[in-house]
Design an enzyme around this catalytic site. Structure first.
Site, PDB file in Angstrom:
ATOM      1  N   ILE A  52       0.897  -0.852  -0.071  1.00 38.11           N
ATOM      2  CA  ILE A  52      -0.168   0.299  -0.153  1.00 38.11           C
ATOM      3  C   ILE A  52       1.361   1.085   0.148  1.00 38.11           C
ATOM      4  O   ILE A  52       1.581   1.310   1.298  1.00 38.11           O
ATOM      5  CB  ILE A  52      -1.403   0.088   1.451  1.00 38.11           C
ATOM      6  CG1 ILE A  52      -1.817   1.123   0.985  1.00 38.11           C
ATOM      7  CG2 ILE A  52      -0.208  -0.362   2.567  1.00 38.11           C
ATOM      8  CD1 ILE A  52      -3.882   0.679   1.974  1.00 38.11           C
ATOM      9  N   GLY A  95       0.087  11.924   4.048  1.00 43.15           N
ATOM     10  CA  GLY A  95      -0.933  13.022   5.580  1.00 43.15           C
ATOM     11  C   GLY A  95      -2.418  13.396   5.193  1.00 43.15           C
ATOM     12  O   GLY A  95      -3.203  13.907   6.046  1.00 43.15           O
ATOM     13  N   GLN A  96      -2.794  12.850   3.576  1.00 42.68           N
ATOM     14  CA  GLN A  96      -4.087  13.583   2.900  1.00 42.68           C
ATOM     15  C   GLN A  96      -5.328  12.214   3.337  1.00 42.68           C
ATOM     16  O   GLN A  96      -6.054  12.526   2.985  1.00 42.68           O
ATOM     17  CB  GLN A  96      -3.805  14.179   1.701  1.00 42.68           C
ATOM     18  CG  GLN A  96      -2.951  15.034   2.332  1.00 42.68           C
ATOM     19  CD  GLN A  96      -2.606  15.757   0.487  1.00 42.68           C
ATOM     20  OE1 GLN A  96      -3.207  14.744  -0.465  1.00 42.68           O
ATOM     21  NE2 GLN A  96      -1.860  16.373   0.341  1.00 42.68           N
ATOM     22  N   GLY A 154      -3.723   6.703   2.338  1.00 43.12           N
ATOM     23  CA  GLY A 154      -3.740   5.021   2.778  1.00 43.12           C
ATOM     24  C   GLY A 154      -4.652   4.418   3.220  1.00 43.12           C
ATOM     25  O   GLY A 154      -4.837   3.487   2.899  1.00 43.12           O
ATOM     26  N   TYR A 170      -2.524   0.878  11.895  1.00 45.27           N
ATOM     27  CA  TYR A 170      -3.040  -0.721  11.538  1.00 45.27           C
ATOM     28  C   TYR A 170      -3.468  -1.536  12.953  1.00 45.27           C
ATOM     29  O   TYR A 170      -4.767  -2.008  12.674  1.00 45.27           O
ATOM     30  CB  TYR A 170      -2.229  -1.985  11.735  1.00 45.27           C
ATOM     31  CG  TYR A 170      -1.164  -1.503  10.005  1.00 45.27           C
ATOM     32  CD1 TYR A 170      -1.614  -1.151   8.964  1.00 45.27           C
ATOM     33  CD2 TYR A 170       0.385  -1.343   9.940  1.00 45.27           C
ATOM     34  CE1 TYR A 170      -1.449  -0.327   7.592  1.00 45.27           C
ATOM     35  CE2 TYR A 170       0.856  -1.558   8.036  1.00 45.27           C
ATOM     36  CZ  TYR A 170      -0.614  -1.369   7.660  1.00 45.27           C
ATOM     37  OH  TYR A 170       0.497  -1.691   6.096  1.00 45.27           O
TER      38      TYR A 170
END
Lengths: 150, 150
Positions: B85, B93-94, B97, B131
């Site tokens: 990924i 940072g947007q 992900g 996670y």
């Protein structure tokens, strides 16, 4: 003692799952085996099969198995992933694991994959020592992460 | 900023490999990426495709990707393996992900797999913290072993 190696067939599935459970006990996690025989069979012998396996037979009895599938590395391309290599306790120490390992290693080469990969528990010294006889790279620093949907 | 998620197409492959190489630099192993564009394309879009991917696009530019394939666990059955990924540095940072991660997690559920699995480097704290917001099991004690055929 005559050992036969052959490709696993659908009919072998119940015995293969027995061996999987035997390994899970050795790895101290017998309750972790939750796969059903139906899912196991269809993943190996249904439409779009995912895994293949070889079995080691002595006198018509399956005493060992090696199960593998294709893994995709975005760094290295297609590689063979050796999921399990299992020899039933009674027949350990007779070189069956090596026969199965060498067979799968050859399959990986024949299929033109860039390599063969697998995982080993860090406390499983006999296995690690065996792998080191080959040109094996053993890497730490990676954690296994999972989210279960059940 | 409008983000589009869509399934990767064959035409995306050169850009996907660029992102793979960007991640390899972050993981301090840029020379480890030896896969060719031909192997990469044929494994994703040839006969018997191995991997699938989603891309995140902003203004027609691919700025992120999530690449996955089926993995077979003899304990848990079919699971989705999230190989990579990646979001390009400029767009980190947007939340991209997370968009990609959630998308792949949904695919894994929709396909009826028993879970989703992946690996993370033990020093990659930002990823591990991310996670942990999910119901993620993180396990150490496993070593990655490999034999290269090159």
């Amino acid at each position: 003692m005559e050992v036969q190696l052959r490709k696993a067939q659908k009919e072998d599935c119940p015995r293969l799952l027995e061996l999987v459970k035997e390994l899970a006990e050795y790895e101290k996690a017998p309750k972790e085996v939750t796969v059903s025989i139906g899912e196991f069979e269809s993943a190996g012998f249904g439409e779009n099969p995912v895994w293949e396996a070889y079995v080691a037979e002595i006198g018509g009895q399956v005493v060992g198995m090696a199960l593998y599938y294709i893994r995709y590395s975005t760094w290295k391309g297609r590689r063979l992933y050796l999921e399990d290599i299992i020899v039933t306790e009674k027949h350990r120490g007779q070189g069956l694991g090596k026969l199965l390992f060498d067979k799968v290693l050859n399959i990986s080469k024949e299929k033109g994959y860039s390599g063969m990969v697998w995982q080993v528990l860090d406390w499983n010294e006999p296995a690690i020592n065996f792998y080191k006889k080959y040109n094996t790279t053993i890497e730490d620093g990676w954690l296994n992460a999972s989210i279960s949907h059940n």
